[in-house]
Write a protein that holds these residues in place. Sequence first.
Motif, short mmCIF file in Angstrom:
data_model
loop_
_atom_site.label_atom_id
_atom_site.label_comp_id
_atom_site.label_asym_id
_atom_site.label_seq_id
_atom_site.Cartn_x
_atom_site.Cartn_y
_atom_site.Cartn_z
N ARG A 33 0.86 -1.19 0.00
CA ARG A 33 0.00 0.00 0.00
C ARG A 33 0.89 1.23 0.00
O ARG A 33 2.01 1.19 0.55
CB ARG A 33 -0.96 0.01 1.19
CG ARG A 33 -0.30 0.18 2.55
CD ARG A 33 -1.35 0.45 3.62
NE ARG A 33 -0.75 0.57 4.94
CZ ARG A 33 -1.37 1.07 6.00
NH1 ARG A 33 -2.62 1.52 5.89
NH2 ARG A 33 -0.77 1.14 7.18
N PRO A 34 0.43 2.31 -0.63
CA PRO A 34 1.23 3.54 -0.65
C PRO A 34 1.55 3.99 0.77
O PRO A 34 0.68 3.97 1.65
CB PRO A 34 0.31 4.55 -1.35
CG PRO A 34 -0.61 3.70 -2.16
CD PRO A 34 -0.83 2.46 -1.35
N PHE A 35 2.80 4.35 0.99
CA PHE A 35 3.24 4.72 2.33
C PHE A 35 3.53 6.21 2.47
O PHE A 35 3.35 6.79 3.52
CB PHE A 35 4.48 3.91 2.71
CG PHE A 35 4.95 4.14 4.11
CD1 PHE A 35 4.30 3.55 5.17
CD2 PHE A 35 6.06 4.94 4.37
CE1 PHE A 35 4.72 3.75 6.48
CE2 PHE A 35 6.49 5.15 5.67
CZ PHE A 35 5.83 4.56 6.72
N SER A 36 4.01 6.82 1.39
CA SER A 36 4.34 8.24 1.45
C SER A 36 4.27 8.82 0.04
O SER A 36 4.13 8.11 -0.95
CB SER A 36 5.74 8.45 2.04
OG SER A 36 6.72 7.99 1.12
N SER A 37 4.37 10.13 -0.02
CA SER A 37 4.35 10.82 -1.31
C SER A 37 5.68 10.68 -2.04
O SER A 37 5.82 11.14 -3.17
CB SER A 37 4.03 12.30 -1.10
OG SER A 37 4.99 12.90 -0.24
N VAL A 97 4.51 -6.03 -7.83
CA VAL A 97 3.63 -5.74 -6.70
C VAL A 97 2.24 -5.34 -7.21
O VAL A 97 2.07 -4.93 -8.36
CB VAL A 97 4.17 -4.58 -5.82
CG1 VAL A 97 5.59 -4.87 -5.35
CG2 VAL A 97 4.11 -3.25 -6.56
N ILE A 98 1.29 -5.49 -6.33
CA ILE A 98 -0.04 -4.93 -6.52
C ILE A 98 -0.24 -3.91 -5.41
O ILE A 98 -0.15 -4.25 -4.22
CB ILE A 98 -1.14 -6.01 -6.45
CG1 ILE A 98 -1.00 -6.99 -7.62
CG2 ILE A 98 -2.53 -5.37 -6.45
CD1 ILE A 98 -1.96 -8.16 -7.55
N ALA A 99 -0.46 -2.66 -5.77
CA ALA A 99 -0.64 -1.59 -4.79
C ALA A 99 -2.13 -1.39 -4.51
O ALA A 99 -2.92 -1.25 -5.45
CB ALA A 99 0.00 -0.31 -5.28
#
Length: 279
Positions: free
Chosen positions: A50-54, A80-82
């Motif tokens: 999952r997205p963690f930061s910008s 990966v699959i986000a």
Amino acid sequence: MNNKETIENISTENLIPFKNHPFKSRSGNEQEELKNSISAQGTIEPLIVRPFSSEGKYEVISGHRRLEICKELGVTDVPVIARNMTDAEAVIMMVDSNIQRESLLPSEKAFAYKMKLEAQKAIEKRGAHLGHLKSRDIVARNSDDSREQIRRYIRLTYLIPELLKMVDEKKIAFTPAVELSYLQEDEQQLLYSEIEYADATPSLSQAQRLRSVSKQGLLNRDVISTVMSEEKANQKEQVRFIAEDIRKYFPNSYTNRDMQQTIIKLLEKWQRNRDRGAR
């Protein structure tokens, strides 16, 4: 899988482990087989992140072992699959994707179940509809362990690290460990000192007695020593010393086990001298 999800390659440098995930790295046949497979075919199954930061960083939800092996093999990019997930959703997926692994340690299961239960309660608190099911029922639904067994695993998280390690090492059996988890932290520390000194672990009946006395607020060093000195089935007769009586003969840094080993060495030397004198 959502039709809009796509598989993309991401640098391993941009992937970070799930915060406080309880599953430890380990060696063994299972790990070696996975390593051989990745070495020969690459990472076929994508990691879930999952997205963690910008800054383009992603948190790994599922695939920690694959990522660890890829880094070891020098693989720089992995598929990966986000997915966008809440913290609670991420915890539940992280636990569910690992809990069925073989040879999990009791501590791994204990903290995994605790994390999932807390996440499920957070979802319930937000008003999500669970029907007639309670949070513990939801946690048990995707597990081989019953609701009651999960409760008992979670009790292990109340053990001090030293005792929990002994459970992982199979020096303390699971059921007595659950009973010991009800002792206060300072009582557990006293018990651990006694275990080291006596080189013996409590049986189920001893653990139950310790818990009962603790509940009465009467558990102290002397009571623990008395309970632990009771002869158990198949237990050899022991000669015991009070630590305070002999500590003055040893450096302050010596543990009870250090003192015990030194005494044995001195007795062995004494025995050799006796044998020489008898010739």
